[in-house]
Design an enzyme around this catalytic site. Sequence first.
Site, mmCIF file in Angstrom:
data_model
loop_
_atom_site.group_PDB
_atom_site.id
_atom_site.type_symbol
_atom_site.label_atom_id
_atom_site.label_comp_id
_atom_site.label_asym_id
_atom_site.label_seq_id
_atom_site.Cartn_x
_atom_site.Cartn_y
_atom_site.Cartn_z
ATOM 1 N N ASP A 1 3.073 -4.665 8.033
ATOM 2 C CA ASP A 1 1.858 -3.854 7.950
ATOM 3 C C ASP A 1 0.670 -4.803 8.139
ATOM 4 O O ASP A 1 0.356 -5.605 7.261
ATOM 5 C CB ASP A 1 1.826 -3.158 6.577
ATOM 6 C CG ASP A 1 0.502 -2.478 6.278
ATOM 7 O OD1 ASP A 1 -0.435 -2.595 7.087
ATOM 8 O OD2 ASP A 1 0.402 -1.840 5.212
ATOM 9 N N HIS B 1 0.874 -1.184 0.000
ATOM 10 C CA HIS B 1 0.000 0.000 0.000
ATOM 11 C C HIS B 1 0.909 1.231 0.000
ATOM 12 O O HIS B 1 2.027 1.177 0.533
ATOM 13 C CB HIS B 1 -0.829 -0.053 1.285
ATOM 14 C CG HIS B 1 -1.920 0.967 1.391
ATOM 15 N ND1 HIS B 1 -1.676 2.282 1.712
ATOM 16 C CD2 HIS B 1 -3.266 0.864 1.246
ATOM 17 C CE1 HIS B 1 -2.823 2.940 1.756
ATOM 18 N NE2 HIS B 1 -3.805 2.106 1.479
ATOM 19 N N LYS C 1 -10.182 -0.611 10.597
ATOM 20 C CA LYS C 1 -10.345 -1.774 9.720
ATOM 21 C C LYS C 1 -10.721 -3.024 10.526
ATOM 22 O O LYS C 1 -10.883 -4.099 9.981
ATOM 23 C CB LYS C 1 -9.068 -2.017 8.930
ATOM 24 C CG LYS C 1 -8.780 -0.909 7.900
ATOM 25 C CD LYS C 1 -7.855 -1.409 6.819
ATOM 26 C CE LYS C 1 -7.085 -0.295 6.139
ATOM 27 N NZ LYS C 1 -7.836 0.392 5.092
ATOM 28 N N GLN D 1 -4.557 -5.123 6.993
ATOM 29 C CA GLN D 1 -5.585 -6.010 6.435
ATOM 30 C C GLN D 1 -5.680 -7.346 7.172
ATOM 31 O O GLN D 1 -6.583 -8.121 6.909
ATOM 32 C CB GLN D 1 -5.300 -6.283 4.944
ATOM 33 C CG GLN D 1 -5.359 -5.067 4.049
ATOM 34 C CD GLN D 1 -6.743 -4.426 4.022
ATOM 35 O OE1 GLN D 1 -7.753 -5.076 4.351
ATOM 36 N NE2 GLN D 1 -6.809 -3.166 3.663
ATOM 37 N N CYS E 1 -4.679 2.568 -3.725
ATOM 38 C CA CYS E 1 -3.427 3.022 -3.069
ATOM 39 C C CYS E 1 -2.292 2.042 -3.293
ATOM 40 O O CYS E 1 -1.419 1.875 -2.423
ATOM 41 C CB CYS E 1 -3.623 3.283 -1.576
ATOM 42 S SG CYS E 1 -4.727 4.642 -1.228
#
Lengths: 137, 405
Positions: free
Chosen positions: B199, B122, B225, B202, B363
Amino acid sequence: MDFYDPIIIEYNKRKEQYEKRPEAQFCIEAINPICGDAFKIYMDMEGAMITRASFSGYGCAVSKAASSLLVEKLEGVKRLVAVQIIEEYLTMVESGEVNKTGNKIWNAFVLAGKYPGRRKCATLSWDALRDFLKKRD
Amino acid sequence: MIDAQEVKKQFPIFQHAHHSGFELAYLDNAATSQKPRLVLDAIERYYTTINANVGRGVYDLAHQSTFAFESTRKKVAGFLNCIPGEVIFTKGTTESINLVAASFLAPKLNRGMNVVVSQMEHHSNFVPWQMLCLAKDAEFRVVPLTDTGDIDLEVMEHLIDENTGIVACTHISNTLGTVNPISKIIDLAHASGVPVLIDGAQSIVTESVDLTELGADFYCFSGHKMFGPTGIGVLFTRQKCLSEMVPYESGGGMIQSVTNSQTTFANPPELFEAGTPHLAGVAGLDAAIDFLHTIRQDDIQRHIKEMNILTRDALDPFEGLEILPGGTNSSGILSFYMPSIHPHDIATFLDQRGIAVRAGHHCTEPLMRALNIPGTVRVSFSVFNHQGEIGRLVDALFGIKKIFG
């Protein structure tokens, strides 16, 4: 209201105005970096008269249909008249007001421009060409 | 086994009429999740019962607020299996990554060094490192993907060397849905003595993460999220890295003592939490963790993977529609494109039928460029999505094909 009025679908599919012509006298770029839509408008002029116009590029159905409609309006029109037509169209689309007794084709683009985030699709090429023609004062 | 229709009732947004006249099928969960009543109530309860600034008042309300705030830090630490002192509250994943770039890597990165990221990152895990490399004249190395939509681990192994300042990699691709083998990636980096940032934006909903076992040096995610509010996120930083970091933002809350001529600083994690934190956001995050515990991460994972497979199977025979590869191990995200129809037209058409999807580059513009496509339509599932919505999606796609095709 249906976003995809048959008029927009028809203009989106039209092939008559779609022609890459790098040899044209003028090539005006219309780019929307947010969605990646990018068109080129090719134009020849004799004095103040637009004698030939076409476009090419990539974009959504509305931006492509709007580019096609724009190019169709240009041929055989003088620069100042073209500016006037473009400004009338942009004012109408930006107002979001359908003119019930007015041009059905333009109204289809007014409706599309009322959809969240899609107004720029209906005005992208028109904005770019207005800026170009105005600068040629 | 999840009863999606039943879970859906816990989300007030679905009780509001959609402009299309259809019931809302929310398939944009990778962008942000919807919020259950439990989380919304926790935010309201914070403001109506214990609202006071943390860490400074000596009155009871301030004590309650501070206690709640620090309790959530402990809850997050329990959730990730780390120690509370390693949990820094941030605005979200983007700020977490920028914090690591500025406070950890910037002071040590210089010419001759490099940073390794993957092609599927991203922008938030790409641009901060790219900018830092440009500023420090360091090399920015991007690991390509295989045809299956996986990170090419062989190339990655070659790109990581003793001059690598950090390896930054996503746990799950927000565009492809690939679940990366982060344990292997961490081992690859650690073999060269290189720290790793994962990261988890998600993955936080579906992957139960044990940071003590995993060994990542940094792990970050956003509350919004994972059914929590916007504006709150977490940066896990391994204790040994904390001591190597310089202050990020300065001001109140991150100091020990200030005189006219100098300042001494508080210890981490407060050192990296200047200013009044997003206290109501922390209260919401606390409830979001409770919500995840109630539904169970494993069950959510199973549910959204099943939704993904059903959608892929339904779209597979669709002529004029290309599904992007989702990796060897795929989560609840899939991307597709129809060469003859612009993604924005597909998304608008679907919106008119009550289906919310994301269209564009998500993104991940470098990924789109590598795949040589201008954009995709992305479908991303959550716990409340059900088979009926997949049917509506497929029917609508046939509808748009008829009009544009």
